[in-house]
Scaffold this motif. Structure first.
Motif, PDB file in Angstrom:
ATOM      1  N   UNK A 181      88.467  90.293  72.202  1.00 48.75           N
ATOM      2  CA  UNK A 181      87.963  89.595  73.531  1.00 48.75           C
ATOM      3  C   UNK A 181      87.750  88.230  73.481  1.00 48.75           C
ATOM      4  N   UNK A 182      88.328  87.418  74.458  1.00 47.67           N
ATOM      5  CA  UNK A 182      87.858  86.061  74.926  1.00 47.67           C
ATOM      6  C   UNK A 182      86.594  85.825  75.464  1.00 47.67           C
ATOM      7  N   UNK A 183      85.548  85.496  74.709  1.00 47.32           N
ATOM      8  CA  UNK A 183      84.303  85.788  75.278  1.00 47.32           C
ATOM      9  C   UNK A 183      83.913  85.020  76.551  1.00 47.32           C
ATOM     10  N   UNK A 184      84.661  83.957  76.527  1.00 52.03           N
ATOM     11  CA  UNK A 184      84.522  82.947  77.532  1.00 52.03           C
ATOM     12  C   UNK A 184      85.104  83.602  78.937  1.00 52.03           C
ATOM     13  N   UNK A 185      85.684  84.695  79.084  1.00 49.96           N
ATOM     14  CA  UNK A 185      86.250  85.385  80.190  1.00 49.96           C
ATOM     15  C   UNK A 185      85.694  86.398  80.543  1.00 49.96           C
ATOM     16  N   UNK A 433      90.170  87.415  91.662  1.00 52.41           N
ATOM     17  CA  UNK A 433      88.894  87.444  90.814  1.00 52.41           C
ATOM     18  C   UNK A 433      88.150  86.308  90.762  1.00 52.41           C
ATOM     19  N   UNK A 434      86.762  86.533  91.416  1.00 54.80           N
ATOM     20  CA  UNK A 434      85.982  85.291  91.665  1.00 54.80           C
ATOM     21  C   UNK A 434      85.665  84.643  90.717  1.00 54.80           C
ATOM     22  N   UNK A 435      86.060  85.035  89.183  1.00 55.04           N
ATOM     23  CA  UNK A 435      85.565  84.352  87.903  1.00 55.04           C
ATOM     24  C   UNK A 435      87.042  83.728  87.228  1.00 55.04           C
ATOM     25  N   UNK A 436      88.207  83.825  88.085  1.00 56.91           N
ATOM     26  CA  UNK A 436      89.330  83.186  87.604  1.00 56.91           C
ATOM     27  C   UNK A 436      89.124  81.551  87.830  1.00 56.91           C
ATOM     28  N   UNK A 438      90.601  78.878  88.955  1.00 55.63           N
ATOM     29  CA  UNK A 438      90.676  78.191  90.123  1.00 55.63           C
ATOM     30  C   UNK A 438      89.442  78.393  91.032  1.00 55.63           C
ATOM     31  N   UNK A 439      89.152  79.626  91.228  1.00 56.50           N
ATOM     32  CA  UNK A 439      87.901  80.265  92.020  1.00 56.50           C
ATOM     33  C   UNK A 439      86.528  79.667  91.453  1.00 56.50           C
ATOM     34  N   UNK A 440      86.626  79.794  90.090  1.00 53.06           N
ATOM     35  CA  UNK A 440      85.364  79.397  89.605  1.00 53.06           C
ATOM     36  C   UNK A 440      84.945  78.043  89.756  1.00 53.06           C
ATOM     37  N   UNK A 441      86.199  77.304  89.523  1.00 57.84           N
ATOM     38  CA  UNK A 441      86.012  75.573  89.829  1.00 57.84           C
ATOM     39  C   UNK A 441      85.695  75.451  90.969  1.00 57.84           C
ATOM     40  N   UNK A 442      86.188  75.940  92.059  1.00 59.35           N
ATOM     41  CA  UNK A 442      86.119  75.694  93.408  1.00 59.35           C
ATOM     42  C   UNK A 442      84.453  76.029  93.913  1.00 59.35           C
ATOM     43  N   UNK A 443      83.945  76.975  93.013  1.00 60.04           N
ATOM     44  CA  UNK A 443      82.698  77.271  93.588  1.00 60.04           C
ATOM     45  C   UNK A 443      81.574  76.366  92.737  1.00 60.04           C
ATOM     46  N   UNK A 444      81.856  75.686  92.051  1.00 56.10           N
ATOM     47  CA  UNK A 444      81.011  74.871  90.867  1.00 56.10           C
ATOM     48  C   UNK A 444      80.547  73.642  91.944  1.00 56.10           C
TER      49      UNK A 444
END
Length: 444
Positions: A181-185, A433-436, A438-444
């Motif tokens: 697993x890539x734990x950051x994801x 996916x809200x955590x992908x 591009x979406x995650x960066x836009x939410x920050x």
């Protein structure tokens, strides 16, 4: 995938039936509602006819007067998981209440069904209409109608958030490097809301269709608002063309006002046809079915919208009774409609039971006539498709073998599956996916 608007068809597998007489059909197993072989057989038949989905209804409360299918039936998620192993393309949709479950459990259950079926799961979101359900779940009183819908919205958003716990490429599974697993994801939800506190993450990756498809069927103002916010599909209760058009336009307009693409909310009214070789024969069969309806059973049907209020206590030939003090906290939209129409029409209780205590279908006739009416609803924007009631073996056979080919010949219905997932069948996109990134960066 075809870009042309096409009709969608669902099959409501109702076992021995949700009226009071279907179970007496000699061709229907009397234990159909708990007979897994019956469900498997009919799911396979629906899939062979290229239906979009099969649908399992549910409710957590019964009385001795409840319709035969409701009295004794299999739990939807267990049943659909079994059907998933006997089918390969058809969608699998089940009802589950937001009032008496927890989001984490529901996310796991429907997420698991989505994986077992390889992307064919759908959840019919309900808030539970019958107040008696409260006492089956440790409560003295049912949630208030408005609170049920507020709770449902938060519930669904939590479930959807949990379904996005893993980014799509989180599982590296590199055996040589020893990296699973890539734990950051992997992302916790950390939800703290009015009704729920859920940390997450969910121990399940996204499915072939991203997330299970969300359906909803509320007809009250609150129900329609919820559908406009969350639903990919709506199971409408329209019983005539004009009501179908009104519901269709209203729900799509509400969705559009929220910034959603209204074409991504598929409206599927119930379809309860009476079919025969000719129109005349179908009308005679329908008349026979009408004659078999007793006032006692019609009054029970009328009372279900009011948490099974017993209308048999009133004089049937007196004016429709004053229901002041009778709960409207069950199927609120339906109950309010009954009261309104009975008053507007000046119905006696007997007349109200006859007109409002049963489902009245405009789909009566030979195959061409029923196909004509289906086409009228579809082209007239009263429906994007229909949910066909499946209990009577004869009607289902005529529909599959004679009505479906007419719809196909007219170019209204598919001649082969073009997708492997329920979203694909319905023409609904895979949610991002809200955590992908591009979406995650836009939410920050």
């Amino acid at each position: 995938m075809s870009q042309t608007r096409q009709l969608h068809l669902g099959a409501i597998l109702e076992g021995v039936g949700t009226d009071q007489n279907s179970w007496r059909d000699p061709a229907l197993p009397s234990d159909a509602s708990v007979n897994i072989d019956w469900y498997i057989e009919n799911a396979k038949k629906a899939e062979a006819s290229l239906f979009d989905l099969v649908f399992i209804v549910d409710s957590p409360y019964i009385t001795p007067d409840t319709a035969p299918h409701f009295l004794n039936r299999l739990e939807p998620l267990t049943l659909l998981s079994a059907l998933a192993t006997h089918t390969s393309r058809i969608g699998l949709v089940g009802t589950l209440t937001t009032s008496y479950w927890e989001p984490y459990n529901v996310a796991r259950q429907f997420g698991s069904l989505d994986h077992i079926s390889r992307g064919r799961a759908g959840w019919n979101v309900v808030t539970t209409g019958l107040e008696g359900a409260a006492r089956n779940y440790g409560r003295d009183e049912h949630f208030d109608h408005a609170e049920r819908y507020d709770r449902a919205l938060e519930f669904v958003r939590v479930v959807q958030g949990l379904w996005d716990s893993y980014e799509d490429d989180a599982f590296v599974r590199d055996k040589a490097a020893g990296l699973f697993l890539d734990k950051s994801k992997l992302h916790k939800l950390n939800h703290k809301g009015k009704f729920f506190r859920v940390d997450g993450p969910l121990a399940l990756q996204r499915s072939a269709q991203g997330q299970p498809v969300i359906f909803q069927a509320g007809d009250s103002d609150a129900g329609r608002n919820l559908g406009a916010q969350i639903a990919d599909g709506a199971f409408a209760a329209a019983q005539d063309f004009e009501a179908g058009q009104q519901y269709y336009a209203d729900l799509k307009n509400r969705a559009a006002a929220l910034g959603r693409n209204p074409d991504h909310v598929v409206v599927l009214p119930g379809l309860f046809p009476t079919l025969a070789d000719t129109d005349e024969e179908a009308q005679r069969l329908h008349a026979t079915q009408e004659e078999a309806l007793s006032l006692d059973k019609l009054l029970v049907g009328l009372g279900r919208a009011f948490n099974y209020h017993d209308f048999r206590q009133y004089d049937p030939d007196a004016p429709f009774p004053d229901l002041t003090g009778v709960t409207l906290n069950s199927y609120k939209g339906h109950a309010e409609k009954i009261i309104r129409v009975a008053r507007e029409k000046g119905y006696t209780l007997r007349e109200a039971a006859w007109h409002l205590g049963r489902w009245k279908s405009p789909f009566i006739g030979g195959p061409e006539t029923v196909a004509d009416e289906i086409e009228r609803w579809f082209t007239g924007r009263a429906a994007d498709g229909f949910n066909l009631r499946v209990t009577n073996p004869r009607d289902f056979q005529i529909f599959r073998e004679r009505v479906v080919p007419i719809l196909q010949k007219r170019g209204l219905f598919r001649t082969r599956y073009e997708a492997d997932t329920l979203r694909g069948h319905l023409g609904i996109p895979v949610p991002e996916n809200r955590n992908a990134s591009p979406l995650a960066e836009a939410a920050e």
